[in-house]
Design a protein around this motif. Structure first.
Motif, PDB file in Angstrom:
ATOM      1  N   CYS A  95     -17.114  -8.361  -8.114  1.00  0.00           N
ATOM      2  CA  CYS A  95     -17.490  -9.702  -7.642  1.00  0.00           C
ATOM      3  C   CYS A  95     -18.884 -10.027  -8.143  1.00  0.00           C
ATOM      4  O   CYS A  95     -19.847  -9.300  -7.835  1.00  0.00           O
TER       5      CYS A  95
ATOM      6  N   GLU B  51     -17.476 -17.364  -5.919  1.00  0.00           N
ATOM      7  CA  GLU B  51     -17.903 -18.745  -5.670  1.00  0.00           C
ATOM      8  C   GLU B  51     -16.808 -19.727  -6.098  1.00  0.00           C
ATOM      9  O   GLU B  51     -16.749 -20.851  -5.597  1.00  0.00           O
TER      10      GLU B  51
ATOM     11  N   PHE C  83     -18.974 -17.808  -0.630  1.00  0.00           N
ATOM     12  CA  PHE C  83     -17.873 -17.083  -1.257  1.00  0.00           C
ATOM     13  C   PHE C  83     -16.544 -17.430  -0.600  1.00  0.00           C
ATOM     14  O   PHE C  83     -16.468 -17.633   0.611  1.00  0.00           O
TER      15      PHE C  83
ATOM     16  N   TYR D   5     -21.794 -10.989   0.023  1.00  0.00           N
ATOM     17  CA  TYR D   5     -22.621 -12.169  -0.222  1.00  0.00           C
ATOM     18  C   TYR D   5     -24.096 -11.867   0.065  1.00  0.00           C
ATOM     19  O   TYR D   5     -24.984 -12.206  -0.737  1.00  0.00           O
TER      20      TYR D   5
END
Length: 247
Positions: free
Chosen positions: A78, A153, A167, A234
């Motif tokens: 990610c 995102e 996110f 995040y």
């Protein structure tokens, strides 16, 4: 003058990508006839194209690892998303065969379309059926030992300088379902070299610096834990973002 040079550099970069993609196209076309069998070979071709097309115009990538990553096992990668260079950054980051999950529109691009028709997973954002099918395909890939790369995102924002958006839950539900670690990645400065598609400001040579944070190992198999996992990833990316001064 600077703006003109940056515009010229953008066209040189696009020409470089197209040149090396065209060079490899006959090989990719043959491999694409049986993508399951040739998955890793297609991924290797993409990696070579990424290295050569970037180096040709003076764009290089440097990776700093918070801890060692065992790439022999599948992960979900990610990363924040501010530039088309982010795709190449992840292609060069992961040394094994992996898949991107991305928007259906990428099928229309002559370069990304080749990979999204073979080893990557497209989905239609506003379709629950498409999202479900993409989720199931991703599970199959992970069970086969392949990693997944997802920009949580979901898009590149319109603000400049860019900011970190909230996110989406998809990658984290997938991680819990497949029981694989998540690797948070902070791509520091790609936007300074090539923001979004570089249409507005052009691009320039430089080094894209990538921070590979320690994998987040799951300790909760409850799908409801996706929110907690999303927030943890995040916050770790945002903390690194703030530490280096907003990328």
């Amino acid at each position: 003058m600077v703006r003109l040079l940056r515009k010229l550099h953008r066209y040189l970069y696009l020409a470089s990508v197209l040149f090396f993609f065209t060079l490899f196209y006959p090989v990719l076309w043959i491999l694409a006839q049986d993508p399951e069998r040739h998955f890793n070979r297609i991924a290797r071709c993409r990696r070579i194209i990424g290295v050569l097309s970037s180096a040709m115009v003076g764009i290089f990538y440097r990776f700093r690892y918070e801890t060692a990553v065992d790439w022999s096992k599948p992960h979900i990668i990610c990363a924040n998303h501010t530039s088309n260079l982010d795709i190449t950054a992840l292609v060069l980051l992961c040394p094994t065969g992996f898949s991107f999950m991305g928007k259906m529109e990428l099928l229309n691009n002559p370069v990304t379309g080749m990979f999204f028709r073979t080893i990557d997973i497209p989905l239609k954002r506003d379709s629950k059926i498409s999202a479900f099918r993409a989720f199931q395909r991703a599970l199959v890939h992970i069970k086969q030992g392949k990693s997944m790369a997802i920009f949580p995102e979901g898009h590149i924002g319109e603000e400049f300088p860019p900011r970190l958006y909230s996110f989406k839950n998809g990658p984290f539900k997938l991680a819990i379902e497949a029981q694989v670690p998540i690797i948070p990645v902070v791509i520091q400065n790609a936007w300074r070299l090539h923001w979004d598609e570089a249409r507005q400001f052009g691009s320039r040579p430089g080094i894209v610096r990538v921070e590979v944070l320690a994998p987040v190992v799951l300790n909760n198999s409850d799908p409801a834990g996706a929110d907690h996992l999303r927030d943890e990833v995040y916050n770790r990316i945002r903390e690194q973002w703030n530490r280096i001064g907003g990328l």
